[in-house]
Motif scaffolding. Structure first.
Motif, short mmCIF file in Angstrom:
data_model
loop_
_atom_site.label_atom_id
_atom_site.label_comp_id
_atom_site.label_asym_id
_atom_site.label_seq_id
_atom_site.Cartn_x
_atom_site.Cartn_y
_atom_site.Cartn_z
N PRO A 265 0.81 -1.21 0.00
CA PRO A 265 0.00 0.00 0.00
C PRO A 265 0.86 1.28 0.00
CG PRO A 265 0.04 -0.98 2.18
CD PRO A 265 0.78 -1.92 1.29
N LEU A 266 0.45 2.21 -0.82
CA LEU A 266 1.25 3.42 -1.01
C LEU A 266 1.18 4.33 0.21
CD1 LEU A 266 -0.06 4.04 -4.62
CD2 LEU A 266 2.17 3.11 -4.02
N ALA A 267 2.34 4.71 0.70
CA ALA A 267 2.38 5.63 1.85
C ALA A 267 2.40 7.05 1.30
CB ALA A 267 3.64 5.35 2.66
N VAL A 268 1.32 7.80 1.56
CA VAL A 268 1.20 9.10 0.90
C VAL A 268 1.15 10.27 1.88
CG1 VAL A 268 0.10 8.24 -1.19
CG2 VAL A 268 -1.32 8.81 0.79
N ILE A 269 1.53 11.41 1.35
CA ILE A 269 1.45 12.67 2.08
C ILE A 269 0.76 13.66 1.16
CG2 ILE A 269 2.79 14.56 3.09
CD1 ILE A 269 5.09 12.51 3.47
N GLY A 270 -0.15 14.43 1.70
CA GLY A 270 -0.82 15.43 0.88
C GLY A 270 -0.56 16.81 1.43
N SER A 271 -0.48 17.78 0.55
CA SER A 271 -0.35 19.17 0.98
C SER A 271 -0.68 20.09 -0.18
CB SER A 271 1.08 19.45 1.46
OG SER A 271 1.21 20.84 1.70
N ASN A 272 -1.28 21.20 0.13
CA ASN A 272 -1.55 22.17 -0.92
C ASN A 272 -0.63 23.38 -0.80
OD1 ASN A 272 -3.68 20.61 -1.95
ND2 ASN A 272 -4.97 21.32 -0.28
N THR A 273 0.34 23.27 0.10
CA THR A 273 1.27 24.39 0.29
C THR A 273 2.48 24.21 -0.63
OG1 THR A 273 0.63 24.29 2.60
CG2 THR A 273 2.52 25.68 2.08
N VAL A 274 2.80 25.26 -1.33
CA VAL A 274 3.97 25.21 -2.22
C VAL A 274 5.08 26.05 -1.59
CG1 VAL A 274 4.84 25.71 -4.54
CG2 VAL A 274 2.49 24.92 -4.23
N VAL A 275 6.26 25.46 -1.43
CA VAL A 275 7.38 26.20 -0.84
C VAL A 275 8.58 26.21 -1.79
CG1 VAL A 275 6.71 25.69 1.55
CG2 VAL A 275 8.31 24.19 0.38
N SER A 298 11.75 9.68 -1.27
CA SER A 298 12.24 9.15 0.01
C SER A 298 11.33 9.58 1.17
CB SER A 298 13.68 9.58 0.26
OG SER A 298 13.77 10.98 0.21
N HIS A 299 10.38 10.49 0.88
CA HIS A 299 9.44 10.92 1.92
C HIS A 299 8.07 10.26 1.76
CE1 HIS A 299 11.75 14.99 2.58
NE2 HIS A 299 12.47 13.91 2.84
N SER A 300 7.66 10.03 0.52
CA SER A 300 6.32 9.43 0.32
C SER A 300 6.19 8.78 -1.05
CB SER A 300 5.24 10.50 0.48
OG SER A 300 4.81 11.01 -0.75
N ASP A 301 5.15 8.00 -1.22
CA ASP A 301 4.90 7.32 -2.50
C ASP A 301 3.92 8.10 -3.36
OD1 ASP A 301 6.49 5.13 -1.75
OD2 ASP A 301 4.82 4.23 -0.66
N PHE A 302 3.81 9.38 -3.07
CA PHE A 302 2.86 10.23 -3.78
C PHE A 302 3.04 10.14 -5.31
CE2 PHE A 302 1.76 14.22 -5.84
CZ PHE A 302 0.50 14.49 -5.36
N VAL A 303 4.31 10.19 -5.74
CA VAL A 303 4.59 10.18 -7.18
C VAL A 303 4.10 8.87 -7.81
CG1 VAL A 303 6.43 10.26 -8.93
CG2 VAL A 303 6.48 11.81 -6.98
N HIS A 304 4.29 7.75 -7.09
CA HIS A 304 3.80 6.46 -7.60
C HIS A 304 2.29 6.52 -7.79
CE1 HIS A 304 7.45 4.31 -7.52
NE2 HIS A 304 7.58 4.27 -6.20
N LEU A 305 1.62 7.10 -6.79
CA LEU A 305 0.16 7.15 -6.86
C LEU A 305 -0.28 8.01 -8.03
CD1 LEU A 305 -2.61 6.47 -5.64
CD2 LEU A 305 -2.41 8.53 -4.26
N ARG A 306 0.36 9.17 -8.17
CA ARG A 306 -0.03 10.07 -9.26
C ARG A 306 0.25 9.40 -10.61
NH1 ARG A 306 2.95 15.48 -9.49
NH2 ARG A 306 4.43 14.08 -10.45
N ASN A 307 1.41 8.75 -10.72
CA ASN A 307 1.72 8.06 -11.97
C ASN A 307 0.71 6.96 -12.27
OD1 ASN A 307 3.91 9.65 -12.34
ND2 ASN A 307 5.42 8.13 -11.71
N MET A 308 0.26 6.31 -11.21
CA MET A 308 -0.69 5.22 -11.39
C MET A 308 -2.02 5.73 -11.95
SD MET A 308 -1.82 2.72 -8.41
CE MET A 308 -2.74 1.26 -8.67
#
Ligand code: GDP
Length: 381
Positions: A265-275, A298-308
């Motif tokens: 299962p993909l470990a994800v982090i969400g945020s709408n803040t851009v820094v 190295s922080h989250s699998d967010f990119v995998h989820l988006r690519n999926m």
């Protein structure tokens, strides 16, 4: 045509001809293969089928794409933030996004995303408040009902009068959010997934992966993953299986697919803040102890989820499984029910909004009733 097929000189034609046993029917099967013809359009034997994929692609682009994503999980696990991060990000300012939402018992938001002439209509179906009630025993029912309703609407449209303009509202993917604070799946997660797994593609995600300290993250992610996968196995919960790559897929795609498979299962982090980070604008969560980058592998699998989820990778696979497996199972179940008893009708539909829709719906109902009568007439005569 005959001369082309029987031309003894041609090295391009590998033909076999078979006559049907029935004298009145003559059938033939010819195999013609040529790669060299592709460039030479003036060649007398150029057929032009090489342009077929382009035609199909053009038609598909013109029609636009539809994707329906359901997000399920306890309230406060970051579902809305993640969906916004995935699709409504301000990193894509040049995209034209139209948002219109309608609140029913389940929240449904539609986004029209236009990117370089390609339209994607994304519908996000949110199940707010799940897990908030004192008795969450049957909280999965609303989501299951929604999935069934959309299958049923599609089925009725298919056999009804308005076949040409069917809108596909079937749920193509269900992101199931698992709390990072437990040690695996809670009974409610098991019930929920069990109730949905035959009807929809479940993609489990471990929410708020940054809730663990950076050092713990790696170990815990692996530990929790193992535990979840064991529990999925124990309770026979079926989750979406990323298909194996074709041999002709590129190395990068193969590598990404392999990593994706390993990360579920993909470990994800969400945020709408851009820094601002090393001269780059990144989405991140800012804490006193540091910054967690949403898109940093190295922080989250967010990119995998988006690519999926993007069309380039597995969006079409999710849609294919919905159509070929979940919808076909549903249809087969309906047909089985109908042949057993007339009272065992498929899921009753919710009342419809517009007058036109209502009239079409009534006509469809008539057609269905008529089909029943014919079926019973043949069964008992
Ligand atoms: P929902 O109820 O599941 O839709 O949750 P929301 O998206 O509304 O988020 C609830 C709270 O969690 C908000 O304060 C978010 O800022 C926060 N949140 C969202 N995603 C994350 C995340 O990945 N990590 C952490 N630590 N907090 C998050």
């Amino acid at each position: 045509m005959e001369s082309l097929l029987r031309d003894p000189d041609t090295s391009l034609c590998d033909s076999t001809e078979a006559e049907d046993k029935d004298e009145s029917i003559r059938s033939s099967h010819i195999f013609v293969s040529s790669s060299s013809l592709a460039e030479d359009k003036t060649h007398p034997k150029y057929v032009g089928i090489v342009t077929l994929p382009n035609q199909v692609q053009q038609k598909a682009v013109k029609k636009g794409f539809v994707f329906n994503l359901m997000v399920v999980g306890e309230s406060g696990l970051g579902k809305s933030t993640l969906v916004n991060s995935l699709f409504l990000t301000n990193l894509y300012m040049d995209r034209c996004i139209v948002l219109n939402s309608r609140t029913v018992s389940i929240t449904k938001s539609t986004l029209d995303i236009v990117e370089e002439g390609v339209n994607l209509r994304l519908t996000v179906i949110d199940t707010p408040g799940f897990g908030d009630a004192l008795n969450n025993h049957e909280s999965w029912k609303a989501a299951v009902h929604y999935v069934d309703q959309e299958m049923e609407k599609y089925r009725r449209n298919e056999i009804g009068l308005n076949r040409k303009n069917i809108t596909d509202n079937r749920v193509h993917c269900c992101l199931y959010f698992i709390s990072p604070h437990g040690h695996g799946l809670k009974p409610i997660d098991v019930n929920f997934m069990k109730a949905l797994d035959q009807k929809v593609n479940i993609v489990p995600v471990l929410a708020k992966a940054d809730s663990l300290t950076p050092k713990e993250t790696c170990n815990m992610k692996a530990k929790v993953r193992r535990r979840i996968l064991t529990e999925i196995d124990k309770f026979k919960i079926r989750i979406f299986q990323v298909p194996e790559c074709d041999p002709d897929n590129g190395d990068l795609f193969k590598q990404q697919t392999l990593e994706l498979k390993r990360s579920i299962p993909l470990a994800v982090i969400g945020s709408n803040t851009v820094v601002e980070r090393n001269g780059r604008r990144v989405r991140a969560r800012v804490y006193p102890w540091g910054i967690v980058e949403v898109e940093n592998p190295s922080h989250s699998d967010f990119v995998h989820l988006r690519n999926m989820l993007i069309p380039e990778e597995h969006m079409q696979d999710l849609k294919d499984v919905t159509r070929e497996t979940h919808y076909e199972n549903y249809r087969a179940q309906c047909i089985q029910n109908m042949t057993h008893s007339a009272s065992d009708l498929p899921v009753p539909l919710m009342p419809v909004d517009s007058e036109t829709e209502r009239l079409i719906w009534e006509k469809d109902e008539e057609v269905i009733r008529f089909c029943f009568l014919i079926r019973f007439f043949y069964l008992f005569n």
